[in-house]
Design an enzyme around this catalytic site. Structure first.
Site, short mmCIF file in Angstrom:
data_model
loop_
_atom_site.label_atom_id
_atom_site.label_comp_id
_atom_site.label_asym_id
_atom_site.label_seq_id
_atom_site.Cartn_x
_atom_site.Cartn_y
_atom_site.Cartn_z
N LYS A 33 0.84 -1.20 0.00
CA LYS A 33 0.00 0.00 0.00
C LYS A 33 0.88 1.25 0.00
O LYS A 33 2.10 1.17 0.24
CB LYS A 33 -0.92 -0.02 1.23
CG LYS A 33 -0.19 0.01 2.57
CD LYS A 33 -1.12 -0.35 3.72
CE LYS A 33 -0.37 -0.33 5.05
NZ LYS A 33 -1.19 -0.85 6.15
N TYR A 242 17.27 30.10 8.98
CA TYR A 242 16.10 30.84 9.44
C TYR A 242 16.08 30.96 10.95
O TYR A 242 16.40 30.00 11.68
CB TYR A 242 14.82 30.13 8.99
CG TYR A 242 14.47 30.31 7.53
CD1 TYR A 242 14.28 31.59 7.00
CD2 TYR A 242 14.30 29.21 6.72
CE1 TYR A 242 13.93 31.75 5.67
CE2 TYR A 242 13.94 29.37 5.38
CZ TYR A 242 13.76 30.64 4.86
OH TYR A 242 13.42 30.79 3.54
C1 LIG Z 1 -0.50 -1.84 6.83
C2 LIG Z 1 -1.11 -3.15 7.17
C3 LIG Z 1 -0.32 -4.32 7.21
C4 LIG Z 1 1.20 -4.26 7.14
O1 LIG Z 1 1.65 -3.73 8.38
P1 LIG Z 1 3.20 -3.59 8.73
O2 LIG Z 1 3.20 -3.14 10.15
O3 LIG Z 1 3.73 -2.54 7.80
O4 LIG Z 1 3.85 -4.90 8.52
C5 LIG Z 1 -0.96 -5.54 7.36
N1 LIG Z 1 -2.30 -5.61 7.52
C6 LIG Z 1 -3.09 -4.51 7.53
C7 LIG Z 1 -4.55 -4.66 7.71
C8 LIG Z 1 -2.52 -3.25 7.36
O5 LIG Z 1 -3.29 -2.16 7.39
#
Ligand SMILES: *Cc1c(COP(=O)(O)O)cnc(C)c1O
Length: 344
Positions: A33, A242
């Site tokens: 994702k 800054y």
């Molecule tokens: C993002 C997510 C994962 C992966 O999580 P990590 O902590 O990055 O390994 C797995 N399952 C769900 C439902 C997620 O939202």
């Protein structure tokens, strides 16, 4: 070369995927994702699919469609947000598997796409996504009759192995899924490391693939080298940046480098941050600005052409610590101005 170079080691991602699979001893998916945690879901997905990954996970249908285009028809791509209004065409055309989160989503799915595969997401206590236990009880005969691909849930506290929430969620998940003839999945990276009782039939690591905690044994994946634009001498009492927030206490050499908060180098990390040059640590001084960061290179023996923020000496979690955040946010914030180089 005027912009910083972000090097992404795809072989390291494959090594991390294999290492997590070896720990889990069950089917190991890959969460890609947010464009593969900022590292390019198409490239990461293609490489992992070539290495044998058959289960991919994205947050929303549009991400899944882009991934499908990159990795071809073979692997399964599941969508955490399930079947949202307006998703039907995308889910069908890209052959995505929504992870159904509610009775409403279930009705929408069977109405719009009868016979199209789906999984079920259950709420075991995180209270973010998934069906409530009573919703699931009401629906489950009908849902099971259609052969869901997976029954899954997500752990809220898996980065802390001693947290009592882990076992509490595992028991809640068992109560909802025990004895059903459907593959089950509970664990992301953190849960994969909690032990075999958290593995079920499939694990879904994300951050561990990309070299982040809690996968402490991960192979580093990203390197960020930032070119030096100029170096100047400043006298005691002169200020840098800054707000005059840094004042020289000694005759100093100041390097100005070509990246800033517009590149995702979080402004809040400010003067807690370090860069590296070879094995030497170089302190950031003054404020992080939009396109520039200043560093005190007085103690270096040579004149650096670039300074490194991420790499062998500083992980994404080290850099996250400078800004009081987590490696996930550092990775997904990395901007679009870098020259990205994928090593495969
Ligand atoms: C993002 C997510 C994962 C992966 O999580 P990590 O902590 O990055 O390994 C797995 N399952 C769900 C439902 C997620 O939202």
């Amino acid at each position: 070369m005027s912009t910083a170079v972000l090097t992404i080691d795809l072989n390291a991602i494959v090594a991390n995927w294999r290492a997590l699979g070896k720990i889990a001893q069950v089917e190991t998916g890959a969460v890609v994702k947010a464009d593969g945690y900022g590292l390019d879901a198409a490239k990461v997905g293609t490489r992992l699919a070539a290495a044998g990954a058959r289960q991919f996970f994205v947050a929303v249908a549009e991400e899944g469609a882009r991934l499908r285009h990159a990795i071809g028809p073979g692997p399964q791509i599941s969508v955490f947000s399930g079947h949202m209004a307006g998703d039907a065409d995308t889910l069908r055309d890209a052959r995505l598997t929504p992870l159904i989160n509610s009775v409403d989503q279930m009705l929408r799915h069977v109405e719009a796409l009868p016979g199209h595969p789906f999984g079920i997401q259950l709420n075991s206590g995180m209270n973010r996504l998934g069906m409530q236990p009573n919703e699931w009880s009401a629906l489950r005969e009908i849902a099971l009759a259609q052969g869901p691909t997976v029954l899954m849930s997500h752990l809220a506290c898996a980065d802390d192995p001693s947290h009592e929430m882990n076992d509490r969620q595992r028991r809640a998940f068992d109560d909802m899924t025990e004895g059903l003839d459907v593959p089950r999945s509970l664990s992301a990276t953190g849960g994969t490391l909690l032990g075999p009782e958290f593995a079920y039939d499939m694990v879904r690591p994300g951050i561990g693939l990309y070299g982040g905690l809690p996968f402490i044994d991960a192979t580093p994946v990203v390197t960020l080298d930032i070119p030096v634009i100029q170096i100047r001498d400043v006298q005691p009492g002169e200020t840098v940046g800054y707000g005059n927030s840094w004042t020289a206490r000694r005759p100093s050499r100041v390097a100005t480098i070509a990246a800033g908060y517009a590149d995702g180098l979080i402004r809040a990390m400010g003067p807690q941050a370090w860069l590296t040059h070879g094995d030497t640590k170089v302190p950031v001084i003054g404020r992080v600005s939009m396109d520039l960061i200043t560093a005190d290179v007085t103690d270096l023996n040579d004149t650096p052409e670039h300074l490194q923020l991420l790499g062998m000496h500083q992980s994404v979690d080290t850099v996250a610590g400078f800004a009081g955040t987590i490696g996930y946010e550092v990775l997904t914030s990395l901007g679009h101005r870098y020259k990205r180089v994928w090593r495969a």
